[in-house]
Design an enzyme around this catalytic site. Structure first.
Site, PDB file in Angstrom:
ATOM      1  N   ASP A 126       0.837  -1.197   0.000  1.00  0.00           N
ATOM      2  CA  ASP A 126       0.000   0.000   0.000  1.00  0.00           C
ATOM      3  C   ASP A 126       0.876   1.254   0.000  1.00  0.00           C
ATOM      4  O   ASP A 126       1.808   1.376   0.803  1.00  0.00           O
ATOM      5  CB  ASP A 126      -0.895  -0.014   1.248  1.00  0.00           C
ATOM      6  CG  ASP A 126      -1.935   1.084   1.241  1.00  0.00           C
ATOM      7  OD1 ASP A 126      -2.398   1.453   0.146  1.00  0.00           O
ATOM      8  OD2 ASP A 126      -2.307   1.554   2.337  1.00  0.00           O
ATOM      9  N   VAL A 130      -9.233   0.553   4.305  1.00  0.00           N
ATOM     10  CA  VAL A 130      -9.506   0.961   5.680  1.00  0.00           C
ATOM     11  C   VAL A 130      -8.245   0.752   6.508  1.00  0.00           C
ATOM     12  O   VAL A 130      -7.685  -0.342   6.524  1.00  0.00           O
ATOM     13  CB  VAL A 130     -10.671   0.154   6.290  1.00  0.00           C
ATOM     14  CG1 VAL A 130     -10.901   0.565   7.737  1.00  0.00           C
ATOM     15  CG2 VAL A 130     -11.939   0.350   5.474  1.00  0.00           C
TER      16      VAL A 130
END
Length: 284
Positions: free
Chosen positions: A82, A231
């Protein structure tokens, strides 16, 4: 079961009209929560880590844990890079066995963003690794990167098509009004912009900064074309607050096997809610 790429997972979500949640983890306990909850709900999930997480836990350690848990729970899992920015770092982790990558060059001018992303795509596709990239910038903070919300840039729909075609990415992260971190007030998402992006781009679309979004907003973005929901902050907040509360109430506690249970339970509630919001229960 084994570690898989996100390409087929997100293509299935796009066809099925649901989204796959990407949960940022940090250690064994947070990974256990995500995997156990996903397996119990038969839900596809993505285990995501920023560069800071991979530095903290170790790439080989994270890969070994994901592989072991996939086998233990008979559940396909993806471990995802990420907001990675450096080609050499990405290449090293791909060679170690990572199958899903987000190259974030969204801070660069458009042409340079394309060039940086295409370099990563050309490398990763040789290893059957899926690649996500971002066009536009979210406000807030991710690891040690801070973007002032006044400077955040929304995704241009027409540019999105050019970007996707020029880079060969497998999924596109869009900026439509979300931000990293929790919201001081309810964000106003630009659904019209998202609809226009979907008209220009047929790739799975990704929404970052979903912590704290309402169920209504999450489900509306999915209806318009979002296939992956990220999230992070909401998980950390639930875990840390429950841990603080437990230790305040039980100052004599010294065994992490005991005092981490309340933190894991609080985080599990968030994971379960996000899976429900994404509509992916029973889709694994």
């Amino acid at each position: 079961m084994y570690v898989v790429s996100t390409k087929q997972m997100l293509n299935n979500a796009q066809r099925g009209g649901y989204a796959v949640p990407a949960f940022n983890i940090h250690n064994l306990e947070t990974m256990q929560v995500v995997v156990e909850t996903a397996a119990n709900l038969h839900a596809p999930v993505i285990i995501a880590g920023t560069p800071g997480t991979f530095t903290h836990a170790g790439t080989e350690n994270l890969l070994a844990l994901v592989s072991a848990m996939a086998k233990q729970y008979h559940h396909p899992l993806t471990i995802h890079l990420d907001h990675h920015t450096k080609f050499d770092d990405i290449a090293q982790k791909v060679r170690s066995g990572v199958r899903s990558v987000m190259i974030d060059a969204s801070h660069l001018p458009f042409a340079q963003n394309i060039s940086r992303v295409k370099e990563v795509v050309d490398f990763c596709h040789r290893f059957d690794v899926s690649v996500e990239a971002e066009l536009g910038q979210l406000g807030g903070q991710e690891d040690d990167v801070q973007v002032n919300e006044a400077d955040a840039l929304y995704t241009n729909p027409a540019q999105a098509r050019e970007f996707a075609e020029a880079t060969g990415i497998d999924s596109l992260a869009v900026a439509i009004g979300t931000a990293h971190g929790m919201y001081a007030s309810a964000p106003v998402l630009d659904f019209s912009r998202l609809e226009n992006i979907r008209q220009w781009v047929n790739l799975p679309l990704v929404l970052h900064g979903a912590s704290g979004l309402s169920t209504k907003d999450i489900q509306q973005t999915i209806k318009v074309g979002i296939c992956k929901i990220n999230v992070a902050t909401e998980l950390k907040n639930a875990f840390s607050q429950a841990l603080k509360n437990y230790l305040t109430e039980h100052p004599e506690a010294t065994d992490p096997r005991d005092y981490l249970q309340s933190a894991k339970s609080a985080m599990r509630d968030v994971v379960s809610k996000v899976i429900a919001d994404c509509g992916c229960e029973g889709r694994a």
